[in-house]
Design an enzyme around this catalytic site. Structure first.
Site, PDB file in Angstrom:
ATOM      1  N   CYS A   1       0.845  -1.193   0.000  1.00  0.00           N
ATOM      2  CA  CYS A   1       0.000   0.000   0.000  1.00  0.00           C
ATOM      3  C   CYS A   1       0.881   1.243   0.000  1.00  0.00           C
ATOM      4  O   CYS A   1       1.894   1.286   0.681  1.00  0.00           O
ATOM      5  CB  CYS A   1      -0.878   0.050   1.248  1.00  0.00           C
ATOM      6  N   VAL A   2       0.476   2.248  -0.767  1.00  0.00           N
ATOM      7  CA  VAL A   2       1.251   3.495  -0.750  1.00  0.00           C
ATOM      8  C   VAL A   2       0.474   4.628  -0.095  1.00  0.00           C
ATOM      9  O   VAL A   2      -0.724   4.570   0.039  1.00  0.00           O
ATOM     10  CB  VAL A   2       1.713   3.912  -2.168  1.00  0.00           C
TER      11      VAL A   2
END
Lengths: 102, 110, 136
Positions: free
Chosen positions: B109-110
């Site tokens: 996840c960013v």
């Protein structure tokens, strides 16, 4: 056409070059770069392993890395071909895949 | 930056994930959830508990599709589907639920 | 989503905690798993040490990511090729490795081992059969 394998560690420091040679196929090429070029020298503890490869596998060394380390072309093991950066690019382009042995 | 749990402070990063995973408690989860404007119901807790168990066993927070697939298996397709999971955790079932569960942001996840 | 599925091989040749390679590789595999490609992992040379059971990192202050290999099945990464010669050179057998299983959705979710023990020659075949080889 086969795999281009690159090896960038000295064969006197670890087993990477030997492991690479043990996983090659007919039609593959092995290019020694950076400290890997020490593997291309004749008359060493590992040159026998190199000469056993025969003609099934082509052996290359990056000339710039040889020169940087003061390794004279005359000390190279028989059958090892010196290439420049363009030659490196050509080898990458003419093989199906590149496997970098870290 | 920190949460206040009955007078005890629990540090968190700029996104609200707690820094020391061992400081998690159910009270803290309620506080994080409130900050996220999530009202914790039975199903929210089931997801949070699942995430904590998963982390305990595998040392990672699962990716959202892995989470939803697993919830589908354990709680059925009524809960284990994208739409419903996003209703439970509007800012992303993996991201937001992990934050409430006191886990790091899921890998990838960013 | 992706029209062409490519064969990706992640080559693991380093022991787990002395350098960051092993953990980085695992992380890239987990992230890359979102892209629906045909992923295999190869464990050879010191890379076979990554899969040994009984790892306990409490006292060295590092995360015990050996547990994470068991989650790979959830990410549909189910082909872990382990080289027999590399195990033998290190005095190991399959029994020294942890069980890593996946549920086969096409076979009533039967639990199957993800670990495939192969010879060095077979490993060379696996490597030659890939579109992309990533080394760690």
């Amino acid at each position: 056409m086969g795999t281009l394998h690159t090896v960038n560690k000295s064969p006197f420091q670890n087993q990477t070059l030997l492991s690479c040679l043990g996983h090659t196929h007919e039609g593959d090429a092995v290019l020694m770069i950076e400290d890997g070029v020490y593997g291309a020298v004749t008359g060493t503890a590992i040159s026998e392993a190199l000469s056993k490869m025969g003609s099934d596998v082509s052996l290359y060394v990056l000339g710039a890395d040889l020169a940087a380390r003061g390794i004279d072309a005359g000390r190279m093991a028989e059958g090892v071909i010196s290439v420049d950066y363009e030659g490196f690019v050509d080898l990458s382009a003419t093989h199906d895949r590149v496997q970098n042995w870290l | 930056m920190a949460y206040d749990v009955n007078g005890t402070t629990v540090e968190h990063d700029e996104e609200g994930y707690i820094t020391n995973l061992s400081e998690w408690s159910r009270e803290l989860a309620d506080i994080i959830a409130a900050a996220e404007e999530v009202e914790m119901g039975e199903e929210h807790w089931a997801v949070v508990n699942f995430l904590r168990d998963y982390y305990e066993e595998y040392q990672i927070a699962p990716a959202v599709r892995v989470l939803i697939k697993s919830i589908k298996k354990s709680m059925g397709p009524e809960v284990g589907n994208n739409k419903y999971m996003y209703e439970l955790f509007p800012y992303g079932p993996a991201k937001q639920a992990c934050k409430i569960a006191g886990l790091p942001k899921p890998t990838g996840c960013v | 989503m992706s029209e062409t599925i490519k064969k990706f091989l992640y080559v693991n040749r380093k022991a787990p905690y002395g350098t960051i390679y092993a953990q980085e590789s695992l992380e890239v595999v987990l992230i890359g798993a979102a892209f629906d490609q045909d992923v295999s992992l190869a464990f050879l040379d010191d890379g076979v040490f990554q899969l040994t059971k009984g790892q306990d990192t409490k006292e060295i202050g590092l995360k015990n990511f050996s547990a994470t290999y068991r989650a790979l099945g959830d990410y549909e990464v189910t082909k872990l090729y382990v080289e027999k010669e590399s195990l033998e050179e290190r005095g190991l057998t399959l029994d020294d490795l942890q069980n890593i299983e996946y549920e086969d959705e096409d076979d009533d979710y039967a639990e199957k081992s993800s670990i495939r023990l192969i010879s060095r020659a077979e490993m060379a075949e696996v490597m030659a059969d890939q579109d992309v080889v990533l080394s760690f």
